[in-house]
Design a protein around this motif. Structure first.
Motif, PDB file in Angstrom:
ATOM      1  N   VAL A   1      -4.531   7.484  -0.668  1.00 15.95           N
ATOM      2  CA  VAL A   1      -4.163   6.155  -1.134  1.00 15.95           C
ATOM      3  C   VAL A   1      -4.906   5.900  -2.437  1.00 15.95           C
ATOM      4  N   VAL A   2      -4.123   5.684  -3.492  1.00 15.08           N
ATOM      5  CA  VAL A   2      -4.676   5.501  -4.829  1.00 15.08           C
ATOM      6  C   VAL A   2      -4.636   4.019  -5.167  1.00 15.08           C
ATOM      7  N   SER A   3      -5.758   3.471  -5.638  1.00 13.67           N
ATOM      8  CA  SER A   3      -5.782   2.059  -6.018  1.00 13.67           C
ATOM      9  C   SER A   3      -6.836   1.825  -7.084  1.00 13.67           C
ATOM     10  N   GLY A   4      -6.883   0.598  -7.581  1.00 15.06           N
ATOM     11  CA  GLY A   4      -7.873   0.229  -8.592  1.00 15.06           C
ATOM     12  C   GLY A   4      -7.429   0.582 -10.002  1.00 15.06           C
ATOM     13  N   LYS A   5      -8.107  -0.017 -10.966  1.00 13.52           N
ATOM     14  CA  LYS A   5      -7.762   0.252 -12.369  1.00 13.52           C
ATOM     15  C   LYS A   5      -7.816   1.742 -12.665  1.00 13.52           C
ATOM     16  N   GLN A   6      -6.780   2.216 -13.330  1.00 13.13           N
ATOM     17  CA  GLN A   6      -6.658   3.649 -13.652  1.00 13.13           C
ATOM     18  C   GLN A   6      -6.757   4.538 -12.409  1.00 13.13           C
TER      19      GLN A   6
ATOM     20  N   LEU B   1      -1.403  -0.331 -11.333  1.00 13.02           N
ATOM     21  CA  LEU B   1      -2.558  -0.265 -10.419  1.00 13.02           C
ATOM     22  C   LEU B   1      -3.572  -1.351 -10.745  1.00 13.02           C
TER      23      LEU B   1
ATOM     24  N   ILE C   1      -1.702  -3.236  -7.048  1.00 13.51           N
ATOM     25  CA  ILE C   1      -0.895  -2.465  -6.118  1.00 13.51           C
ATOM     26  C   ILE C   1      -1.703  -1.243  -5.668  1.00 13.51           C
ATOM     27  N   SER C   2      -1.275  -0.620  -4.575  1.00 13.12           N
ATOM     28  CA  SER C   2      -1.846   0.675  -4.231  1.00 13.12           C
ATOM     29  C   SER C   2      -0.692   1.646  -4.006  1.00 13.12           C
TER      30      SER C   2
ATOM     31  N   ARG D   1       2.714   0.055  -2.611  1.00 10.16           N
ATOM     32  CA  ARG D   1       2.387  -1.043  -1.694  1.00 10.16           C
ATOM     33  C   ARG D   1       1.851  -2.254  -2.460  1.00 10.16           C
TER      34      ARG D   1
END
Lengths: 140, 137
Positions: free
Chosen positions: A61-66, B95, B99-100, B5
């Motif tokens: 699961v990828v999230s956050g700035k950049q 992002l 969002i994720s 998501r």
């Protein structure tokens, strides 16, 4: 207000809960898997399903700035995790729901999310509603 | 497969910011497309139904797309590896708005079977046979 879902004929079935095999005997598991594949093949032969796949349980699961946060997940062994999908091409939502109700995993706790495939991203749609005509490219 | 998501990332953005974000997403998408990375992609409508129970007896409105977990769209990638797919997910322009992106490998075979190795052989043997039965029915 017209929404694209009223005219679209494509739906995505998202199969949630990939722990339906717990507590089942090998023969029962085998039957559910065989029924599921036969169901998929029948829908494809009827032209109602254009494709579908199971998803691997490992993932990120990828999230956050950049995308600086990359976590293991999404903890696929749960009742909410998405275990696979079918892409349906059907007459309307009722037919998509009728097909969803045939899912062989339902009896063992699987849940099927039925979602219309949209022509236009909902963000663009909302953007146009907020400020009609202001967003260049919003009709693209 | 990338699952996006949190479909309400646009909240609180000005028209200009939103325009820029949409332009960036389009450019990102076109860039991936030109590199032959995209096999399919669609946004999903907010309205949907959730079917559950034996014979699908429960049909309720949902899912609640207001939540950060709701899936707002998907993209099927032609990626070299999970790492390659993660790298592509990291380059997604929205992002920064919260969002994720869930990155999942697409399999040819149900992973439930992999959990029960004793079944794999029997299931593959039997499936062809059952498909014929189903096709004939």
């Amino acid at each position: 207000m017209n929404t694209s879902s009223e005219t679209t004929s494509d739906y995505l079935l998202l199969f949630r809960g990939n722990v339906w095999d717990r507590g089942l005997s090998p023969a029962q598991i085998q039957k559910v898997v065989a029924d599921w594949m036969a169901w998929f093949e029948r829908l494809k032969a009827e032209g109602k399903c254009l494709g579908g796949h199971p998803l691997g349980e490992e993932g990120k699961v990828v999230s956050g700035k950049q995308g600086r946060t990359v976590a293991d997940g999404p903890f696929a062994e749960s009742k909410e995790a998405i275990g696979g999908y079918f892409y349906l091409h059907v007459a309307d939502e009722n037919e998509a729901i009728e097909i969803a109700r045939q899912c062989p995993g339902l009896e063992y706790g699987a849940v099927v999310e039925v979602r219309p495939v949209a022509d236009v991203c909902s963000i663009k749609q909302r953007a146009m509603e907020y400020s009609p005509g202001e967003l260049a490219g919003a009709n693209a | 497969m990338l699952l996006f998501r949190g479909p309400h990332w646009d909240r609180g953005l000005s028209t200009d910011e939103l325009q820029q974000a949409i332009d960036k997403v389009m450019a990102w998408f076109e860039g991936l497309n030109k590199r032959g990375k995209i096999k399919g992609a669609q946004p999903l409508g907010g309205q949907g139904r959730v079917v559950s129970g034996t014979d699908g007896r429960f049909v309720v409105d949902g899912p609640f797309t207001e939540t950060k977990e709701a899936v707002g769209g998907y993209l099927v990638l032609q990626a070299d590896s999970l790492d390659d797919a993660v790298e592509i997910a990291q380059s997604m322009p929205t992002l920064r708005y919260g969002i994720s992106v869930e990155v999942r490998p697409i399999l040819a075979e149900c992973p439930i079977l992999q959990r029960h190795p004793e079944l794999v052989r029997r299931a593959t043997d039997r499936t062809a046979e059952e498909l014929w039965v189903a096709a004939a029915a």
